[in-house]
Motif scaffolding. Sequence first.
Motif, mmCIF file in Angstrom:
data_model
loop_
_atom_site.group_PDB
_atom_site.id
_atom_site.type_symbol
_atom_site.label_atom_id
_atom_site.label_comp_id
_atom_site.label_asym_id
_atom_site.label_seq_id
_atom_site.Cartn_x
_atom_site.Cartn_y
_atom_site.Cartn_z
ATOM 1 N N HIS A 22 7.441 1.076 0.938
ATOM 2 C CA HIS A 22 9.156 1.002 1.288
ATOM 3 C C HIS A 22 9.796 1.965 0.837
ATOM 4 O O HIS A 22 11.000 2.261 1.266
ATOM 5 N N MET A 105 6.168 8.529 -4.112
ATOM 6 C CA MET A 105 7.350 7.952 -3.606
ATOM 7 C C MET A 105 8.475 8.063 -4.176
ATOM 8 O O MET A 105 9.782 8.152 -3.408
ATOM 9 N N SER A 111 16.552 11.638 -5.857
ATOM 10 C CA SER A 111 18.295 11.844 -5.842
ATOM 11 C C SER A 111 18.965 10.507 -6.032
ATOM 12 O O SER A 111 19.938 10.532 -6.278
ATOM 13 N N LEU A 167 1.011 11.848 1.338
ATOM 14 C CA LEU A 167 1.920 11.579 2.205
ATOM 15 C C LEU A 167 1.945 12.085 3.585
ATOM 16 O O LEU A 167 2.264 11.292 4.677
ATOM 17 N N ARG A 170 -0.441 9.465 5.291
ATOM 18 C CA ARG A 170 0.122 8.065 5.518
ATOM 19 C C ARG A 170 0.720 8.066 6.840
ATOM 20 O O ARG A 170 0.677 7.118 7.695
ATOM 21 N N SER A 171 1.330 9.211 7.366
ATOM 22 C CA SER A 171 2.109 9.448 8.632
ATOM 23 C C SER A 171 0.840 9.070 9.774
ATOM 24 O O SER A 171 1.231 8.772 10.867
ATOM 25 N N SER B 21 17.875 14.564 1.327
ATOM 26 C CA SER B 21 18.001 14.421 0.024
ATOM 27 C C SER B 21 17.862 12.866 -0.617
ATOM 28 O O SER B 21 17.369 12.655 -1.886
ATOM 29 N N MET B 100 14.084 17.987 0.492
ATOM 30 C CA MET B 100 12.791 17.750 0.788
ATOM 31 C C MET B 100 12.684 18.347 2.310
ATOM 32 O O MET B 100 13.668 18.029 3.008
ATOM 33 N N GLY B 104 8.527 15.431 5.652
ATOM 34 C CA GLY B 104 7.908 14.903 4.334
ATOM 35 C C GLY B 104 8.871 13.737 3.772
ATOM 36 O O GLY B 104 8.106 12.740 3.538
ATOM 37 N N MET B 105 9.935 13.659 3.890
ATOM 38 C CA MET B 105 10.823 12.415 3.351
ATOM 39 C C MET B 105 10.663 11.512 4.244
ATOM 40 O O MET B 105 10.045 10.319 3.966
ATOM 41 N N ALA B 107 7.776 10.774 6.122
ATOM 42 C CA ALA B 107 6.472 10.316 5.887
ATOM 43 C C ALA B 107 6.464 9.325 4.811
ATOM 44 O O ALA B 107 5.958 8.277 4.733
ATOM 45 N N ALA B 108 7.377 9.425 3.643
ATOM 46 C CA ALA B 108 7.609 8.707 2.461
ATOM 47 C C ALA B 108 8.123 7.240 3.090
ATOM 48 O O ALA B 108 7.555 6.258 2.730
ATOM 49 N N ASP B 109 9.354 7.660 4.081
ATOM 50 C CA ASP B 109 9.973 6.231 4.315
ATOM 51 C C ASP B 109 9.234 5.412 5.454
ATOM 52 O O ASP B 109 9.578 4.744 6.168
ATOM 53 N N PHE B 110 7.997 6.069 5.929
ATOM 54 C CA PHE B 110 7.286 5.923 7.257
ATOM 55 C C PHE B 110 7.133 4.348 7.438
ATOM 56 O O PHE B 110 7.567 3.972 8.697
#
Lengths: 192, 192
Positions: A22, A105, A111, A167, A170-171, B21, B100, B104-105, B107-110
């Motif tokens: 998450h 992650m 940031s 990455l 994952r999606s 960001s 980012m 891609g961002m 995908a991290a928060d997927f």
Amino acid sequence: MQKRGHTADQILDVAQALVQSHGYNGFSYADVAQALRIRKPSIHHHFPAKADLGRALMARYRQRFGAALAEISASNARAAGKLQKYASLFRSVLQQDNRMCMCGMLAADFSTLPRPLRDSVRDFFGDNEDWLEGVLRLGRADRALAFDGPPRAMAVRILAAFEGAMLVARSFEDTSRFDTVARAVLGELKAT
Amino acid sequence: MQKRGHTADQILDVAQALVQSHGYNGFSYADVAQALRIRKPSIHHHFPAKADLGRALMARYRQRFGAALAEISASNARAAGKLQKYASLFRSVLQQDNRMCMCGMLAADFSTLPRPLRDSVRDFFGDNEDWLEGVLRLGRADRALAFDGPPRAMAVRILAAFEGAMLVARSFEDTSRFDTVARAVLGELKAT
DNA sequence: GTCTATAAGATGATAGAC
DNA sequence: GTCTATCATCTTATAGAC
């Protein structure tokens, strides 16, 4: 190396899994508490602030990852085999509940991270590149691997490819996508 | 293609920058409101729930990205030039405040995204791979590019390399790290 | 289309009993 | 070391005036 209580370790286990799926801003003390069936203040007792938990998480992760790399280095696999074992380190993370590499992650969350955590993420990547560079350099010296350019540049490429492959995979919720990329990237390093 | 008010566009601009960001869970309506010097309910007026904002964000992003790809396709650059322009799409995002790629961002928060957003992220990556595959296929047919294996596999590799290079470069706050990877990856496609 | 006011719930955190 | 109780603040969201 100080001994940590059972609960602290369990907290780190749960928190790591949550970060990997998450993100740093996507989990709370309440989530960890619920998973362990304890109360929030118990977690604060072990890790007063979330930044403390983050630091402990990274310290343990880097220590474990470093140990895994050392084990691969110590194995009697040849260069290509070591790179394959390295790839399977990433692969096994992804296969576990579609998790992301914890530092990948945190690089996304970069940031929003407390400064010490940022430094840790950067250092983790640096360590990975150092290790890869070493394997690549020796492999080429042995004529076991073949590639153009400096070993460092190839190390940076391999790390980027693996992080990006995780990455994207994952999606798609499809681990085999990672395998495809890893095989292709490592396949090109084969000595002719 | 429906016309949108000025404010709605500004909200999307700010929200997109924040997602790129800080991530989807790293920004709030309060952040957007403050940046635009309006109040939170004004944002809810345009985008009732955060999921609505997310959907609008992805719709616009994919539309714009698609237009950018079409423009590259229509240019009279050759295959290698098109791939370089593609790379500079990513590069220019990263250079802007260390942002980012939005997908891609996400995908991290997927795992924390509402379902429609997940589908959108996956489709974005699919579109990218489709486009890359087309350029690679034509480029090889023209003998302008040379590489082993199916064009699709190389397309997947390039996307993974670029996403991963952005992710890692972010944590070093060093855009040139992306350039190094992009140059190496595209350099290997040069016909001999 | 923007505002004030407001609310229910989450979040990171503390005090102090046991 | 864990708990109950409590906190200030943030977050997402709604009602309704202007």
